[in-house]
Scaffold this active site. Structure first.
Site, mmCIF file in Angstrom:
data_model
loop_
_atom_site.group_PDB
_atom_site.id
_atom_site.type_symbol
_atom_site.label_atom_id
_atom_site.label_comp_id
_atom_site.label_asym_id
_atom_site.label_seq_id
_atom_site.Cartn_x
_atom_site.Cartn_y
_atom_site.Cartn_z
ATOM 1 N N ARG A 103 0.962 -1.251 0.200
ATOM 2 C CA ARG A 103 -0.439 -0.052 0.107
ATOM 3 C C ARG A 103 0.911 1.135 -0.158
ATOM 4 N NH1 ARG A 103 -5.259 1.614 3.618
ATOM 5 N NH2 ARG A 103 -5.656 -0.185 2.079
ATOM 6 N N HIS A 130 -6.889 1.016 -6.166
ATOM 7 C CA HIS A 130 -7.738 -0.047 -4.962
ATOM 8 C C HIS A 130 -8.383 -1.300 -5.772
ATOM 9 C CE1 HIS A 130 -7.399 -1.764 -1.154
ATOM 10 N NE2 HIS A 130 -8.817 -0.664 -1.367
ATOM 11 N N GLN A 133 -9.987 -3.506 -3.753
ATOM 12 C CA GLN A 133 -11.644 -3.194 -3.019
ATOM 13 C C GLN A 133 -12.851 -4.113 -3.537
ATOM 14 O OE1 GLN A 133 -11.539 -1.366 0.520
ATOM 15 N NE2 GLN A 133 -13.919 -2.572 -0.712
ATOM 16 N N ASP A 222 -17.114 6.805 -1.124
ATOM 17 C CA ASP A 222 -15.983 7.205 -0.434
ATOM 18 C C ASP A 222 -15.779 8.467 -0.242
ATOM 19 O OD1 ASP A 222 -13.221 6.788 -0.102
ATOM 20 O OD2 ASP A 222 -12.538 6.106 -1.907
ATOM 21 N N CYS A 262 -16.525 1.777 0.865
ATOM 22 C CA CYS A 262 -14.819 1.102 1.009
ATOM 23 C C CYS A 262 -14.628 1.082 2.430
ATOM 24 C CB CYS A 262 -14.432 1.079 0.576
ATOM 25 S SG CYS A 262 -13.938 3.266 0.158
ATOM 26 N N ARG A 290 -13.462 -8.838 2.003
ATOM 27 C CA ARG A 290 -12.240 -8.843 1.559
ATOM 28 C C ARG A 290 -11.580 -9.326 2.068
ATOM 29 N NH1 ARG A 290 -10.353 -3.498 1.347
ATOM 30 N NH2 ARG A 290 -8.278 -4.359 0.476
#
Ligand code: CP
Ligand code: NVA
Length: 302
Positions: A103, A130, A133, A222, A262, A290
């Site tokens: 990340r 991402h 996700q 988001d 998310c 996830r």
């Protein structure tokens, strides 16, 4: 040859089904208490240049449940933070580990890491993308709606990493994506142009959230300011003030629409508390998935 997951575009339509079928089985096995030590003795390194709750927990727990281990590597406490170059870190990590999750800020850094590593590299979020996700969110949509095919997903907010990965997914899989972003905060133009050309489904960009939300099956949002954009917080609050999911926007969607985020969320900014905590919200199951989807990804890549 080793395989990486640097973006949704690394996948073909058949790969999605393989991941989701595995995820479904892994979820069922876990619920029924069946052990699944397919990665016994394997190690995953997890490099974090940015904060995380879900990504860190789900990858770490996922590796443990599959019989392997995960190592949390904060760039602050490793030599990466003191300037050890990506190529050396990647070559060195490849001799100790079986896979690596990263990340970070620049997508180029993850790509460079993957070029030098001989182990699979997984993108755990960059400023641009991402992928884990959205792979997991589509799995949640399949669970909740039976299929993503023919569904209308409305994304309301910033044209950020999450939005870009949604666009990539819509260029490969048949669902409709309607985005509503304020002018100047559009998704990445290269991703948008490429996806429009390769289009499998309809992608549209609106300036009014109600237009995007009209008859949607899924409402998605988001944060207004992503990690790394903290200095723009106050400015963004002004620009984005109408780009939120509230009761009024929810009414424009189908009656049985689900609400997704998310997470982490800012109640009162991109989504009202009433909607985030309301009956149509699936955010906790979305976060749970996830774990199952990433376990499937780990099984396939490692
Ligand atoms: N959605 C997500 O990636 O959450 P974290 O930042 O907590 O990992
Ligand atoms: N767009 C957000 C997603 C967090 C999971 C960020 O990059 O901070």
């Amino acid at each position: 040859m080793k395989k990486d997951l640097l973006g949704i575009c690394d996948l073909e339509a058949a790969d999605f089904e393989e991941i989701w079928q595995k995820a479904e089985k892994l979820k069922k096995d876990l619920r029924q208490g069946r052990e699944h030590a397919s990665l016994k003795g394997k190690t995953l390194g997890m490099i974090f240049d940015k904060s995380s709750t879900r990504t860190r927990i789900s990858f770490e727990v996922g590796m443990y449940q599959l019989g392997g281990i995960a190592l949390f590597l904060s760039s602050r406490d490793t030599q990466i933070g003191r300037g050890e170059i990506i190529a050396d870190t990647a070559r060195m990590a490849s001799v100790y580990l079986d896979g690596i999750m990263i990340r970070t800020f620049a997508q180029n850094d993850v790509e460079e890491f993957a070029r030098h590593a001989t182990i699979p590299v997984i993108n755990g979020l960059t400023d641009l993308l991402h992928p884990c996700q959205i792979l997991s969110d589509l799995f949640t949509i399949k669970e909740k709606k039976g299929s993503y095919e023919g569904m209308k997903v409305a994304y309301i907010g910033d044209g950020n990493n999450v939005a870009n990965s949604w666009i990539e997914a819509a260029s490969i899989l048949p669902f409709e994506l309607a985005l509503a972003c304020p002018k100047g905060y559009d998704p990445d133009s290269e991703i948008m142009d490429r996806s429009m050309k390769e289009l499998k489904s309809k992608i549209s960009l609106y300036r009014d959230p109600s237009d995007a939300a009209k008859d949607a099956d899924v409402l998605y949002t988001d944060v207004w300011a992503s990690m790394g954009q903290e200095a723009e917080n106050e400015q963004r609050k002004k620009v984005f003030k109408n780009f939120k999911i509230n009761a009024q926007v929810l009414k424009k969607a189908k009656k049985d629409a689900i609400v997704m985020h998310c997470l982490p969320a800012h109640r009162g900014e991109e989504i009202t508390a009433e909607v985030l905590d309301g009956e149509q919200s699936v955010v906790i199951e979305q976060a749970e998935n996830r774990l199952h989807v990433q376990k499937a990804i780990l099984e396939i890549l490692l």
